[in-house]
Design a protein around this motif. Structure first.
Motif, PDB file in Angstrom:
ATOM      1  N   SER A 194     -18.506  13.589 -48.657  1.00  0.00           N
ATOM      2  CA  SER A 194     -18.795  14.535 -49.342  1.00  0.00           C
ATOM      3  C   SER A 194     -18.171  15.878 -48.684  1.00  0.00           C
ATOM      4  CB  SER A 194     -20.110  15.117 -49.877  1.00  0.00           C
ATOM      5  OG  SER A 194     -21.028  14.835 -48.886  1.00  0.00           O
ATOM      6  N   ASP A 195     -17.858  15.583 -47.327  1.00  0.00           N
ATOM      7  CA  ASP A 195     -17.732  16.643 -46.372  1.00  0.00           C
ATOM      8  C   ASP A 195     -16.498  17.512 -46.922  1.00  0.00           C
ATOM      9  OD1 ASP A 195     -19.879  15.930 -44.038  1.00  0.00           O
ATOM     10  OD2 ASP A 195     -18.587  14.057 -44.800  1.00  0.00           O
ATOM     11  N   SER A 196     -16.181  18.836 -46.566  1.00  0.00           N
ATOM     12  CA  SER A 196     -15.074  19.332 -46.717  1.00  0.00           C
ATOM     13  C   SER A 196     -13.947  18.709 -46.094  1.00  0.00           C
ATOM     14  CB  SER A 196     -15.134  20.760 -46.329  1.00  0.00           C
ATOM     15  OG  SER A 196     -15.074  20.820 -44.679  1.00  0.00           O
ATOM     16  N   ILE A 197     -12.667  18.852 -46.464  1.00  0.00           N
ATOM     17  CA  ILE A 197     -11.532  18.212 -45.957  1.00  0.00           C
ATOM     18  C   ILE A 197     -11.218  18.674 -44.754  1.00  0.00           C
ATOM     19  CG2 ILE A 197      -9.624  19.695 -47.094  1.00  0.00           C
ATOM     20  CD1 ILE A 197      -9.411  15.979 -46.566  1.00  0.00           C
ATOM     21  N   LYS A 198     -11.681  19.913 -44.351  1.00  0.00           N
ATOM     22  CA  LYS A 198     -11.234  20.518 -43.026  1.00  0.00           C
ATOM     23  C   LYS A 198     -12.258  19.775 -42.152  1.00  0.00           C
ATOM     24  CE  LYS A 198     -11.073  24.938 -40.642  1.00  0.00           C
ATOM     25  NZ  LYS A 198      -9.574  24.647 -39.940  1.00  0.00           N
ATOM     26  N   GLN A 199     -13.550  19.622 -42.370  1.00  0.00           N
ATOM     27  CA  GLN A 199     -14.430  18.920 -41.568  1.00  0.00           C
ATOM     28  C   GLN A 199     -13.878  17.490 -41.061  1.00  0.00           C
ATOM     29  OE1 GLN A 199     -18.288  18.999 -42.751  1.00  0.00           O
ATOM     30  NE2 GLN A 199     -19.375  17.635 -41.137  1.00  0.00           N
ATOM     31  N   ILE A 200     -13.555  16.806 -42.248  1.00  0.00           N
ATOM     32  CA  ILE A 200     -13.061  15.379 -42.363  1.00  0.00           C
ATOM     33  C   ILE A 200     -11.877  15.595 -41.250  1.00  0.00           C
ATOM     34  CG2 ILE A 200     -11.911  13.528 -43.379  1.00  0.00           C
ATOM     35  CD1 ILE A 200     -13.473  14.344 -45.770  1.00  0.00           C
ATOM     36  N   ILE A 201     -10.944  16.339 -41.383  1.00  0.00           N
ATOM     37  CA  ILE A 201      -9.702  16.355 -40.390  1.00  0.00           C
ATOM     38  C   ILE A 201     -10.271  16.709 -38.984  1.00  0.00           C
ATOM     39  CG2 ILE A 201      -7.812  18.026 -39.562  1.00  0.00           C
ATOM     40  CD1 ILE A 201      -7.283  18.082 -42.707  1.00  0.00           C
ATOM     41  N   GLU A 202     -11.409  17.685 -38.939  1.00  0.00           N
ATOM     42  CA  GLU A 202     -11.772  17.811 -37.452  1.00  0.00           C
ATOM     43  C   GLU A 202     -12.264  16.762 -36.849  1.00  0.00           C
ATOM     44  OE1 GLU A 202     -14.604  21.057 -37.909  1.00  0.00           O
ATOM     45  OE2 GLU A 202     -13.088  22.577 -38.159  1.00  0.00           O
ATOM     46  N   GLU A 203     -12.926  15.704 -37.597  1.00  0.00           N
ATOM     47  CA  GLU A 203     -13.322  14.437 -37.097  1.00  0.00           C
ATOM     48  C   GLU A 203     -12.356  13.378 -36.936  1.00  0.00           C
ATOM     49  OE1 GLU A 203     -16.777  13.123 -39.259  1.00  0.00           O
ATOM     50  OE2 GLU A 203     -17.833  14.859 -39.351  1.00  0.00           O
ATOM     51  N   THR A 204     -11.242  13.621 -37.573  1.00  0.00           N
ATOM     52  CA  THR A 204     -10.145  12.642 -37.419  1.00  0.00           C
ATOM     53  C   THR A 204      -9.528  13.103 -36.255  1.00  0.00           C
ATOM     54  OG1 THR A 204     -10.108  12.382 -39.693  1.00  0.00           O
ATOM     55  CG2 THR A 204      -8.025  11.826 -38.593  1.00  0.00           C
ATOM     56  N   ASN A 205      -9.395  14.205 -36.045  1.00  0.00           N
ATOM     57  CA  ASN A 205      -8.679  14.777 -34.850  1.00  0.00           C
ATOM     58  C   ASN A 205      -9.239  14.475 -33.562  1.00  0.00           C
ATOM     59  OD1 ASN A 205      -6.455  16.082 -36.108  1.00  0.00           O
ATOM     60  ND2 ASN A 205      -7.685  18.363 -35.864  1.00  0.00           N
ATOM     61  N   ARG A 206     -10.725  14.213 -33.317  1.00  0.00           N
ATOM     62  CA  ARG A 206     -11.289  13.876 -32.301  1.00  0.00           C
ATOM     63  C   ARG A 206     -10.819  12.411 -31.852  1.00  0.00           C
ATOM     64  NH1 ARG A 206     -15.794  17.100 -34.288  1.00  0.00           N
ATOM     65  NH2 ARG A 206     -16.625  15.466 -35.108  1.00  0.00           N
ATOM     66  N   THR A 207     -10.696  11.479 -32.968  1.00  0.00           N
ATOM     67  CA  THR A 207     -10.303  10.313 -32.752  1.00  0.00           C
ATOM     68  C   THR A 207      -8.778  10.172 -32.209  1.00  0.00           C
ATOM     69  OG1 THR A 207     -11.791   9.142 -34.140  1.00  0.00           O
ATOM     70  CG2 THR A 207      -9.841   8.068 -33.720  1.00  0.00           C
ATOM     71  N   LEU A 208      -7.982  11.033 -32.914  1.00  0.00           N
ATOM     72  CA  LEU A 208      -6.682  11.155 -32.714  1.00  0.00           C
ATOM     73  C   LEU A 208      -6.234  11.485 -31.224  1.00  0.00           C
ATOM     74  CD1 LEU A 208      -5.215  12.679 -35.833  1.00  0.00           C
ATOM     75  CD2 LEU A 208      -5.127  10.175 -35.450  1.00  0.00           C
ATOM     76  N   ARG A 209      -6.984  12.619 -30.974  1.00  0.00           N
ATOM     77  CA  ARG A 209      -6.520  13.019 -29.251  1.00  0.00           C
ATOM     78  C   ARG A 209      -7.077  12.032 -28.430  1.00  0.00           C
ATOM     79  NH1 ARG A 209     -10.100  17.424 -31.266  1.00  0.00           N
ATOM     80  NH2 ARG A 209      -8.649  19.177 -31.775  1.00  0.00           N
ATOM     81  N   GLY A 210      -8.186  11.501 -28.466  1.00  0.00           N
ATOM     82  CA  GLY A 210      -8.755  10.269 -27.484  1.00  0.00           C
ATOM     83  C   GLY A 210      -7.414   9.097 -27.601  1.00  0.00           C
ATOM     84  N   TRP A 211      -7.250   8.723 -28.723  1.00  0.00           N
ATOM     85  CA  TRP A 211      -6.120   7.511 -28.804  1.00  0.00           C
ATOM     86  C   TRP A 211      -4.928   7.919 -28.340  1.00  0.00           C
ATOM     87  CZ3 TRP A 211      -1.735   5.966 -31.301  1.00  0.00           C
ATOM     88  CH2 TRP A 211      -1.446   4.700 -31.416  1.00  0.00           C
ATOM     89  N   PHE A 212      -4.154   8.909 -28.632  1.00  0.00           N
ATOM     90  CA  PHE A 212      -3.184   9.677 -28.303  1.00  0.00           C
ATOM     91  C   PHE A 212      -3.066   9.568 -26.689  1.00  0.00           C
ATOM     92  CE2 PHE A 212       0.070  12.786 -27.011  1.00  0.00           C
ATOM     93  CZ  PHE A 212       1.198  12.241 -27.346  1.00  0.00           C
TER      94      PHE A 212
END
Length: 447
Positions: A357-375
């Motif tokens: 139910s979170d905003s798409i922007k909040q979902i992207i922010e959380e996703t980015n944290r995983t992307l940064r560490g993985w990359f």
């Protein structure tokens, strides 16, 4: 903006670097445990090679306070384990004097760890993990503060796991150097159940080669013998091994394998080890076979076992290659191994569920944290793996939006025009392919 970790600072707890002039390689040591004079003794070598009168440094209040701070640092208050650590820290002014008294009198006995089983990714096997009580961790951290420098001084150059100032990236860099030098034949070794199978008597003997303080050795033995509590089974003794999940276990595991490191280095073999995961890189198959025979001999004498199916010889220049520290190496290239990709995708799935139910922007922010560490870890992979992952991630985000607009199933068709790639870029979604291209250009400019 970089992610920050919540730290708990305890009153009167000094930082490790205060009040000392020490070489950079020892800056991580605890000032209250390892003053300049002790580090100087460590550098020049102690008479007889053994350290005496260490126990008073374990129960020293300054060391216990620093141990609480270290155990608590970085623990998330959103998780039960983090909340337990914080509660202990908050009550440490009352708890630590009692703990110190028990340690001084030799009456401290660690409570059993909680045994849980976690799945091995991509396997039907389960991995045992011991979750120790917070006070256990505090005492083990105090022990580690005392013991780690004296053993770190003896560890081999090609050992990278759980050591100050070293990590998996350093090990991977060394592997890349050796492959580039033509050492293409790999001894891909796997110690079966290493942490749980170390003979405790031999482990204690290895510690006693440097530590002559009987009280310290007795305390380590108590931790090894603490046993585990398992739901539905009660208490079980731990007669072998050192439990994964314990603060002291990584150091003890390195101590036990250090003779193997030194033996292989003395024989001239190029070994790269990270904890119990190691490979040996050789010029040809004959040398690889000889190196494997040397390893088998040592492992047998040490009371350990090489996994019969996972230990093998590999020609890295041929199709098939080998896995090491999350990467797959093959024919001069590397990319994330299959299990690493599965783990990454599962993390993204958890953050991009269509029911969120979170905003798409909040979902992207959380996703980015995983992307940064993985990359940050996998950026040295071949470039063609990143674009498909970008497409898959955007597809999951489009599916979230599709459901919010009363659509069923996965995103398809007009969804790509309705929410184009530029839409997600404007919201700040990290592009792995673009990040890879920028990193490659930066490396070219550096040369």
């Amino acid at each position: 903006m970089k992610d920050t970790q919540l730290q708990i600072s305890l009153p009167g707890v000094p930082k490790a670097k205060q009040g000392r002039e020490v070489a950079p390689r020892w800056a991580w040591t605890e000032a209250g445990v390892w003053p300049e004079r002790m580090l100087a003794t460590l550098e020049r070598g102690i008479e007889g090679g053994k350290w005496y009168s260490l126990y008073d440094k374990v129960w020293k209040m300054q060391n216990l306070e620093r141990a609480v701070e270290k155990v608590t640092a970085g623990k998330s208050p959103k998780k039960a384990d983090g909340r337990k650590c914080r509660r202990y820290a908050q009550h440490s002014p009352q708890r630590l004097p009692e703990l110190q008294a028990m340690l001084k009198e030799g009456k401290y006995h660690p409570r059993p760890a909680q045994r849980i089983w976690i799945p091995k990714l991509g396997s039907k096997e389960m991995r045992p993990l011991g979750v120790p009580p917070v006070e256990n961790r505090v005492v083990e951290m105090a022990l580690r503060n005392v013991l780690e420098p004296m053993f770190e001084h003896t560890f081999a150059e090609h050992s990278y796991g759980f050591r100050p100032g070293r990590g998996a990236k350093d090990a991977l860099r060394r592997v890349a150097q050796l492959l580039a030098a033509g050492k293409r034949w790999i001894v891909d070794a796997d110690l079966k159940g290493y942490f749980d199978s170390i003979p405790q008597d031999k482990l204690l003997a290895a510690v006693a080669e440097r530590v002559a303080d009987g009280a310290v050795l007795k305390l380590i033995e108590r931790f090894l013998k603490q046993g585990v509590m398992e739901s539905g089974k009660g208490w079980n003794p731990t007669e072998t091994g050192t439990p994964q999940g314990a603060v002291l276990s990584p150091l003890l595991a390195n101590i036990y394998l250090n003779p193997l490191d030194q033996w292989m280095a003395g024989k001239g073999w190029e070994m790269v080890r990270y904890a119990d995961d190691f490979i040996i890189l050789c010029e040809n198959q004959e040398k690889a076979q000889a190196a494997l025979q040397e390893v088998r001999q040592w492992v047998e004498q040490a009371g350990l076992t090489l996994h019969p199916t996972k230990t093998r010889l590999v020609d890295a220049n041929q199709t098939g290659g080998f896995d090491f520290l999350g990467y797959h190496f093959e024919r001069g290239m590397r990319w994330p191994r299959r299990k690493s990709l599965e783990k990454f995708k599962e993390a993204i799935r958890q953050k991009t569920q269509r029911t969120r139910s979170d905003s798409i922007k909040q979902i992207i922010e959380e996703t980015n944290r995983t992307l940064r560490g993985w990359f940050n870890y996998f950026q040295h992979s071949i470039p063609n793996i990143f674009k498909p992952l970008d497409q898959w991630i955007r597809g999951r985000l489009r599916s979230v939006l599709r459901k919010r607009h009363k659509g069923n199933g996965r995103a398809r068709g007009n969804d790509h025009q309705r929410w184009p790639n530029a839409y997600f870029a404007e919201l700040g979604l990290i592009s792995l392919a673009l990040a890879r291209a920028k990193a490659a250009n930066a490396r070219k400019e550096a040369y």
